[in-house]
Scaffold this motif. Structure first.
Motif, PDB file in Angstrom:
ATOM      1  N   GLN A 155      -0.615   0.396  -8.646  1.00 34.67           N
ATOM      2  CA  GLN A 155       0.369  -0.028  -7.645  1.00 34.67           C
ATOM      3  C   GLN A 155       0.490   1.014  -6.523  1.00 34.67           C
ATOM      4  N   LYS A 156       0.543   2.268  -6.922  1.00 37.20           N
ATOM      5  CA  LYS A 156       0.628   3.366  -5.943  1.00 37.20           C
ATOM      6  C   LYS A 156      -0.624   3.417  -5.081  1.00 37.20           C
ATOM      7  N   TYR A 157      -1.785   3.245  -5.689  1.00 39.41           N
ATOM      8  CA  TYR A 157      -3.056   3.267  -4.968  1.00 39.41           C
ATOM      9  C   TYR A 157      -3.121   2.155  -3.919  1.00 39.41           C
ATOM     10  N   LYS A 159      -0.683   0.663  -2.424  1.00 40.79           N
ATOM     11  CA  LYS A 159       0.264   0.940  -1.350  1.00 40.79           C
ATOM     12  C   LYS A 159      -0.275   2.021  -0.417  1.00 40.79           C
ATOM     13  N   GLU A 160      -0.848   3.084  -0.993  1.00 42.27           N
ATOM     14  CA  GLU A 160      -1.321   4.200  -0.182  1.00 42.27           C
ATOM     15  C   GLU A 160      -2.581   3.846   0.606  1.00 42.27           C
TER      16      GLU A 160
END
Length: 362
Positions: A155-157, A159-160
């Motif tokens: 999820q973080k990947y 978004k970034e």
């Protein structure tokens, strides 16, 4: 709702993680009175048109003739068929071989994609293939109406890298409740007297690192390595450790009852996976009350937190083999089992998907 599931070899599960989820979720949707269709390969062992309330659509998969490239044509066949079915929602499990056909997806259906792991990071792939997988990932992100990440790291990947929001919905596992020590007999094993490693033979699963630590340790307890080792990396490892009697390669085991008992009665369970999201085999080990010794990375730590022992190199594996004993860490085992029941149970996973589906049509 009229829903389709694409991207698997089909149900009932006879292959892997996405197939297991597709089977469980499809049956759940049928029980909730939704019209659910699952695409199966033409050569799937199940030939019926209905499975526990789910419609089965068989489509030709030339993989048996032309190898991995056949998956692209199988996905094309599935997507072309979906254009005439008037689905409300199409759930794609993974993106590797279907994203290139995304321009053919029906325009009126809501496209929801589970982005799986970081496939392009797998070292088994050539630079050319890795670049293609990055391209496919980008296509999937752009062509999907909603994304699902099965780990907070993914999820973080997303978004970034793409500035794209996703819904975090993990994989699930069923608590293992009926251990049977007699099932160790075919493997010539005794309870709590062996370590266990279950993995595909790929470098990023850190099998070599684990086995180097085992070979260097002073502990005589054997380690049982489960997985189809008939590839170049598997053959390399079998040759490298052929003179070590403590390292036992037993090939693939596909009977889940046997696997759960092997996990339950193991002393240490080594989990070396380092690429991707919530790994199904990790949750299944937790559900079978194994004592986890896991590779130290954000994906494993997000699931296990403080309820595991971690390693980053062979020396640490060696030390853990010599100092950690399952009978001293019952609380860790029970805490992981409780996590499965509370956070990674299939009912919760199914409900999270269905909630997203309803939201997507509003």
């Amino acid at each position: 709702m009229k829903i389709a599931i694409l991207g698997t070899r089909g149900i009932p599960n006879n292959y892997g993680g996405f197939e297991q989820f597709a089977e469980i979720f499809a049956v759940y949707l049928a029980q909730q009175n939704h019209e659910i269709y699952v695409y199966n390969t033409h050569d799937h062992i199940f030939k019926g048109k209905m499975f526990q309330g789910a419609h089965i659509i068989h489509k030709y998969n030339p993989e048996h003739k032309i190898g991995t490239a056949g998956q692209f044509f199988y996905d094309l066949n599935c997507i072309l068929d979906s254009r005439k079915r008037k689905f409300d929602i199409i759930l794609q499990l993974g993106y590797t071989s279907n994203s290139i056909w995304s321009f053919l997806l029906p325009k009126k259906a809501v496209i929801i994609t589970n982005m799986d792991g970081l496939e392009w990071k797998r070292t088994k792939y050539s630079n050319k293939t890795q670049r293609f997988l990055q391209f496919a990932e980008k296509r999937a992100v752009k062509s999907s109406d909603f994304l699902i990440a099965d780990s907070l790291g993914i999820q973080k990947y997303l978004k970034e890298k793409y500035n794209k929001e996703s819904s975090y919905i993990a994989y699930g596992a069923a608590p293992f409740l009926n251990p049977n020590e007699e099932l160790l007999l075919p493997y010539n094993l005794d309870s709590n007297a062996y370590d266990l490693l279950i993995a595909r033979f790929e470098p990023e699963n850190n099998i070599e690192m684990i086995l180097e630590g085992v070979a260097a340790s002073q502990n005589d307890r054997p380690i049982v390595v489960v997985g189809n080792s008939n590839n170049s990396f598997g053959n390399y490892l079998k040759q490298k450790f052929k003179d070590n009697p403590r390292i036992r390669f037993i090939g693939g085991v596909y009977n889940k009852e046997h696997l759960d008992n092997l996990r339950f009665f193991s002393s240490l369970y080594f989990h070396g996976h380092s690429v991707g999201g919530t790994n199904p085999s990790l949750l299944e080990a937790m559900a079978a009350k194994a004592l986890l010794v896991a590779h130290k990375n954000e994906f494993n730590q997000a699931i296990l937190k403080e309820n595991a022992f971690y390693f980053s190199n062979a020396k640490e594996v060696q030390k853990l083999r010599e100092t950690v004993h399952k009978n001293r860490h019952e609380q860790i085992v029970q805490d992981n089992f409780r996590t499965i029941i509370q956070e990674f149970n299939w009912n919760k996973i199914n409900e999270s998907y269905l909630t997203l589906f309803k939201k997507s049509l509003q």
